[in-house]
Motif scaffolding. Structure first.
Motif, PDB file in Angstrom:
ATOM      1  N   GLU A   1      20.208 -12.160 -24.805  1.00  0.00           N
ATOM      2  CA  GLU A   1      19.359 -12.780 -23.782  1.00  0.00           C
ATOM      3  C   GLU A   1      19.948 -12.552 -22.390  1.00  0.00           C
ATOM      4  N   TYR A   2      21.269 -12.549 -22.295  1.00  0.00           N
ATOM      5  CA  TYR A   2      21.923 -12.301 -21.011  1.00  0.00           C
ATOM      6  C   TYR A   2      21.781 -10.826 -20.622  1.00  0.00           C
ATOM      7  N   ALA A   3      21.775  -9.937 -21.607  1.00  0.00           N
ATOM      8  CA  ALA A   3      21.577  -8.516 -21.333  1.00  0.00           C
ATOM      9  C   ALA A   3      20.168  -8.269 -20.817  1.00  0.00           C
ATOM     10  N   ILE A   4      19.181  -8.929 -21.417  1.00  0.00           N
ATOM     11  CA  ILE A   4      17.793  -8.803 -20.962  1.00  0.00           C
ATOM     12  C   ILE A   4      17.680  -9.276 -19.514  1.00  0.00           C
ATOM     13  N   GLU A   5      18.229 -10.448 -19.239  1.00  0.00           N
ATOM     14  CA  GLU A   5      18.144 -11.006 -17.890  1.00  0.00           C
ATOM     15  C   GLU A   5      18.799 -10.091 -16.865  1.00  0.00           C
ATOM     16  N   GLU A   6      19.972  -9.558 -17.183  1.00  0.00           N
ATOM     17  CA  GLU A   6      20.667  -8.716 -16.209  1.00  0.00           C
ATOM     18  C   GLU A   6      19.937  -7.397 -16.004  1.00  0.00           C
ATOM     19  N   ALA A   7      19.314  -6.864 -17.056  1.00  0.00           N
ATOM     20  CA  ALA A   7      18.527  -5.645 -16.919  1.00  0.00           C
ATOM     21  C   ALA A   7      17.346  -5.866 -15.983  1.00  0.00           C
ATOM     22  N   VAL A   8      16.684  -7.007 -16.139  1.00  0.00           N
ATOM     23  CA  VAL A   8      15.538  -7.328 -15.285  1.00  0.00           C
ATOM     24  C   VAL A   8      15.995  -7.548 -13.843  1.00  0.00           C
ATOM     25  N   ARG A   9      17.126  -8.199 -13.656  1.00  0.00           N
ATOM     26  CA  ARG A   9      17.643  -8.417 -12.298  1.00  0.00           C
ATOM     27  C   ARG A   9      18.008  -7.093 -11.629  1.00  0.00           C
ATOM     28  N   LEU A  10      18.567  -6.164 -12.403  1.00  0.00           N
ATOM     29  CA  LEU A  10      18.900  -4.864 -11.834  1.00  0.00           C
ATOM     30  C   LEU A  10      17.632  -4.124 -11.434  1.00  0.00           C
ATOM     31  N   LYS A  11      16.586  -4.220 -12.242  1.00  0.00           N
ATOM     32  CA  LYS A  11      15.301  -3.608 -11.888  1.00  0.00           C
ATOM     33  C   LYS A  11      14.769  -4.202 -10.587  1.00  0.00           C
ATOM     34  N   GLU A  12      14.886  -5.508 -10.450  1.00  0.00           N
ATOM     35  CA  GLU A  12      14.395  -6.170  -9.237  1.00  0.00           C
ATOM     36  C   GLU A  12      15.197  -5.751  -8.005  1.00  0.00           C
ATOM     37  N   LYS A  13      16.446  -5.353  -8.229  1.00  0.00           N
ATOM     38  CA  LYS A  13      17.310  -4.966  -7.109  1.00  0.00           C
ATOM     39  C   LYS A  13      17.139  -3.511  -6.709  1.00  0.00           C
TER      40      LYS A  13
END
Length: 261
Positions: free
Chosen positions: A39-51
């Protein structure tokens, strides 16, 4: 950037049972969830996309019911999903799992950063992520607790250590396994749930990824469970009573009598 995140569906219970014949987990009739570390990997992947922009593709290897985990990942912000599924993959150990996943990723020519949870709760080996990176011949950093800088060509990350952290710069593409300290996973939004419901899950079997089936599944696994047993319950023990000085003296004498000191 095309960001990938590898997840696993695991039993949502502490009562994990092993098939004594095959030495593999019993999954039938057991509630399944996304591996909590993923779940933390999913969140960080999405945050990187947003960045930095781009899209996130979530990947899992498993039976048809693993599709529910992929849809949940989409509800949390991932854009596309791939299910690697084939009877030839059943019973895979960490090496055979990494082989199947890395072979599937090779069909995605434009990937940048790959995210994984640090380990799965049903195996606790923490081997699959780094193994995938090695099979892809790309750099990897384990136990990432923070991404300090990110671009299309490089990342600067903090790797958690017992006495602090290492600051590591890596070129892209690369693979990161993340720890729970990295973020707080978001709750799926209504928009995300609707997108997940409508999403088309891409299905890849052994033939589609051109996998060598002698290297997959139970037959292709270098490690296999030979025996499963419950450790015997500990018995005996001795309790010392009295003042602290008396207890210490009794303990020292006991250890001395048994040639332990």
């Amino acid at each position: 950037m095309h960001i990938l995140v590898c997840i696993k569906q695991v039993p949502g219970t502490t009562n994990v049972q092993i098939d004594p014949e095959r030495g593999t987990l019993k999954r039938e009739g057991v509630e399944a969830i996304i591996n909590p570390f993923d779940e933390y990997a999913i969140e960080e992947a999405v945050r990187l996309k947003e960045k930095v922009g781009g899209k996130v593709t979530v990947i899992t290897m498993g039976p048809p019911q693993a599709e529910s985990a992929l849809r949940e990942a989409i509800s949390r912000g991932c854009d596309e999903a791939i299910l690697i599924g084939d009877r030839a993959f059943a019973g895979a150990d960490t090496w055979a799992t990494a082989y199947a996943i890395s072979t599937a990723i090779k069909t995605i020519p434009d990937f940048g950063v790959i995210f994984c949870g640090k380990q799965a709760t049903d195996g606790d080996t923490a081997q699959v992520g780094p193994s995938v990176a090695e099979m892809l011949n790309i750099p990897h950093v384990a136990y990432v607790r923070k991404i300090e800088e990110a671009s299309e060509t490089s990342l600067k990350v903090q790797r958690m250590m017992e006495d602090g952290y290492d600051l590591i710069e890596s070129p892209v593409p690369c693979l990161l396994t993340v720890v729970k300290e990295i973020n707080t996973p978001r709750i799926p939004s209504l928009k995300g749930k609707m997108a997940a419901k409508k999403a088309v899950i891409k299905q890849l079997n052994a033939a589609a990824i051109n996998a060598d089936t002698t290297k997959t599944g139970l037959a292709g696994s270098p490690t296999q469970v030979r025996k499963v047993f419950t450790p015997p319950q500990r018995t005996g023990g001795e309790i010392f009573e009295g003042e602290a000085a008396d207890i210490a003296a009794q303990l020292v004498k006991k250890l001395s009598d048994n040639s332990l000191i």
